[in-house]
Design an enzyme around this catalytic site. Structure first.
Site, PDB file in Angstrom:
ATOM      1  N   ASP A 196       0.863  -1.177   0.000  1.00 57.48           N
ATOM      2  CA  ASP A 196       0.000   0.000   0.000  1.00 57.48           C
ATOM      3  C   ASP A 196       0.903   1.231   0.000  1.00 57.48           C
ATOM      4  O   ASP A 196       2.103   1.131   0.290  1.00 57.48           O
ATOM      5  CB  ASP A 196      -0.885  -0.035   1.247  1.00 57.48           C
ATOM      6  CG  ASP A 196      -1.732   1.204   1.397  1.00 57.48           C
ATOM      7  OD1 ASP A 196      -2.433   1.566   0.438  1.00 57.48           O
ATOM      8  OD2 ASP A 196      -1.686   1.819   2.478  1.00 57.48           O
ATOM      9  N   ASP A 206      -0.332   5.073   0.968  1.00 54.41           N
ATOM     10  CA  ASP A 206      -0.633   6.037   2.033  1.00 54.41           C
ATOM     11  C   ASP A 206      -0.560   5.393   3.407  1.00 54.41           C
ATOM     12  O   ASP A 206      -1.295   4.447   3.703  1.00 54.41           O
ATOM     13  CB  ASP A 206      -2.024   6.640   1.821  1.00 54.41           C
ATOM     14  CG  ASP A 206      -2.054   7.646   0.681  1.00 54.41           C
ATOM     15  OD1 ASP A 206      -1.087   8.413   0.549  1.00 54.41           O
ATOM     16  OD2 ASP A 206      -3.043   7.661  -0.080  1.00 54.41           O
ATOM     17  N   GLU A 236      -0.730  10.455   5.293  1.00 52.71           N
ATOM     18  CA  GLU A 236      -1.960  10.984   5.875  1.00 52.71           C
ATOM     19  C   GLU A 236      -1.651  12.094   6.877  1.00 52.71           C
ATOM     20  O   GLU A 236      -2.232  13.181   6.826  1.00 52.71           O
ATOM     21  CB  GLU A 236      -2.761   9.861   6.546  1.00 52.71           C
ATOM     22  CG  GLU A 236      -3.101   8.679   5.655  1.00 52.71           C
ATOM     23  CD  GLU A 236      -4.062   9.030   4.535  1.00 52.71           C
ATOM     24  OE1 GLU A 236      -4.413  10.214   4.373  1.00 52.71           O
ATOM     25  OE2 GLU A 236      -4.466   8.102   3.809  1.00 52.71           O
ATOM     26  N   GLY A 285     -11.863   7.446  -1.990  1.00 55.21           N
ATOM     27  CA  GLY A 285     -10.765   8.386  -2.095  1.00 55.21           C
ATOM     28  C   GLY A 285     -11.113   9.736  -1.512  1.00 55.21           C
ATOM     29  O   GLY A 285     -12.070   9.890  -0.741  1.00 55.21           O
ATOM     30  N   HIS A 336     -11.012  19.553  -3.642  1.00 56.47           N
ATOM     31  CA  HIS A 336     -10.093  18.459  -3.937  1.00 56.47           C
ATOM     32  C   HIS A 336      -8.946  18.942  -4.814  1.00 56.47           C
ATOM     33  O   HIS A 336      -7.791  18.527  -4.628  1.00 56.47           O
ATOM     34  CB  HIS A 336     -10.841  17.307  -4.617  1.00 56.47           C
ATOM     35  CG  HIS A 336     -10.048  16.045  -4.674  1.00 56.47           C
ATOM     36  ND1 HIS A 336      -9.283  15.695  -5.775  1.00 56.47           N
ATOM     37  CD2 HIS A 336      -9.851  15.057  -3.761  1.00 56.47           C
ATOM     38  CE1 HIS A 336      -8.678  14.549  -5.547  1.00 56.47           C
ATOM     39  NE2 HIS A 336      -8.993  14.147  -4.331  1.00 56.47           N
ATOM     40  N   ASP A 365      -1.419  -0.719   6.192  1.00 57.14           N
ATOM     41  CA  ASP A 365      -1.403   0.020   7.457  1.00 57.14           C
ATOM     42  C   ASP A 365      -2.798   0.217   8.038  1.00 57.14           C
ATOM     43  O   ASP A 365      -2.924   0.772   9.131  1.00 57.14           O
ATOM     44  CB  ASP A 365      -0.766   1.403   7.258  1.00 57.14           C
ATOM     45  CG  ASP A 365      -1.710   2.361   6.544  1.00 57.14           C
ATOM     46  OD1 ASP A 365      -2.137   2.048   5.407  1.00 57.14           O
ATOM     47  OD2 ASP A 365      -2.033   3.416   7.116  1.00 57.14           O
TER      48      ASP A 365
END
Length: 262
Positions: A8, A10, A17, A52, A87, A188
């Site tokens: 993964d 992020d 994050e 997302g 965004h 995570d």
């Protein structure tokens, strides 16, 4: 036999994050004339919502119904326009933070990528993040030398259902031509773990401040980081082979345990 490791992005390869996405959202809110602020607890709650960044904004607007200032330049009657505007602003701020070196790789990531690539294990990034977000981290955090070791980068805006659905992992394994029992996922979050387990992959979870209190039942190995000599792993369940950082031997043991139980 361990033939592939799927990471993964992020929170796993880099603490994006905490260091990138959350501050970028808050900068976007201020820039748009909004008084909203996503603190650590609220952001942890938002991350538990699948999808997302745009999905997260939609969920925030519909669930938390934040107050609108009268002088905002964005029309509150058009939430989709607001979501797209925020965004886009957030993405620009995130890319600036990454470009400025504010989002480094987590301990042990570069070491493990180098060690696995050196012995011919295929390496993939499998992320819910957009291609643009992943590209920024690839360029500025991972760098060209490590990018050359990657066999596949699969992103969340390429037409597959996002985690916690298994589709991204299933497609990654198909492209790598690897059986799920021959691969290990490194995640995570509970959402990522769920996706990997549903794809029948052995999974290592690297905890971070954003996700450490989530349910990681089913993970073969849980660590506070992948670790390295000058930043060792301080928490591991079960214990690591050398007791100090995650090695390929640990990942092979994870894969073998899972294959034996499957």
């Amino acid at each position: 036999m361990l033939r592939a490791i799927c990471f993964d992005l992020d929170g796993t390869l880099a603490d994006t994050e905490r260091l990138g996405h959350r501050p970028a959202y808050n900068r976007a809110f201020r820039e748009a004339g909004l008084s909203w602020r996503w603190g650590p607890k609220l952001y942890r709650d938002l991350l538990r919502h699948p999808g997302g960044g745009r999905d997260r904004l939609r969920h925030f607007l519909s669930t938390y119904q934040p107050e609108w200032p009268e002088d905002t330049e964005v029309d509150p009657e058009d939430p989709e326009a607001l979501i797209q505007d925020l965004h886009a602003r957030k993405a620009a701020h995130f890319h600036a933070l990454v470009r400025d070196g504010e989002v480094p790789l987590r301990a042990g990531v570069a070491r493990l990528l180098n060690e696995a690539g050196a012995v011919g294990i295929q390496l993939a990034i499998v992320s819910n993040a957009s291609r643009a977000t992943v590209a920024a981290v690839l360029e500025h955090s991972i760098g060209s030398a490590l990018q050359d070791k990657l066999d596949l980068v699969l992103c969340g805006d390429e037409g597959f259902a996002k985690k916690p659905e298994p589709d991204l992992y299933v497609e990654a394994l198909r492209r790598l031509a690897v059986d799920p029992l021959e691969a290990v996922a490194v995640e995570d979050s509970h959402l990522g773990l769920s996706a990997a387990l549903t794809a029948n992959m052995a999974t290592v979870v690297t905890l971070n401040a954003t996700t450490r209190d989530e349910d990681f039942s089913g993970a073969e190995l849980i660590v506070d980081s992948l670790g390295e000599p000058d930043a060792p792993t301080t928490s591991a369940n079960p214990p690591l082979k050398n007791g100090a950082w995650v090695t390929l031997e640990d990942l092979r043991a994870v894969q073998a345990r899972h294959a034996g139980e499957a």
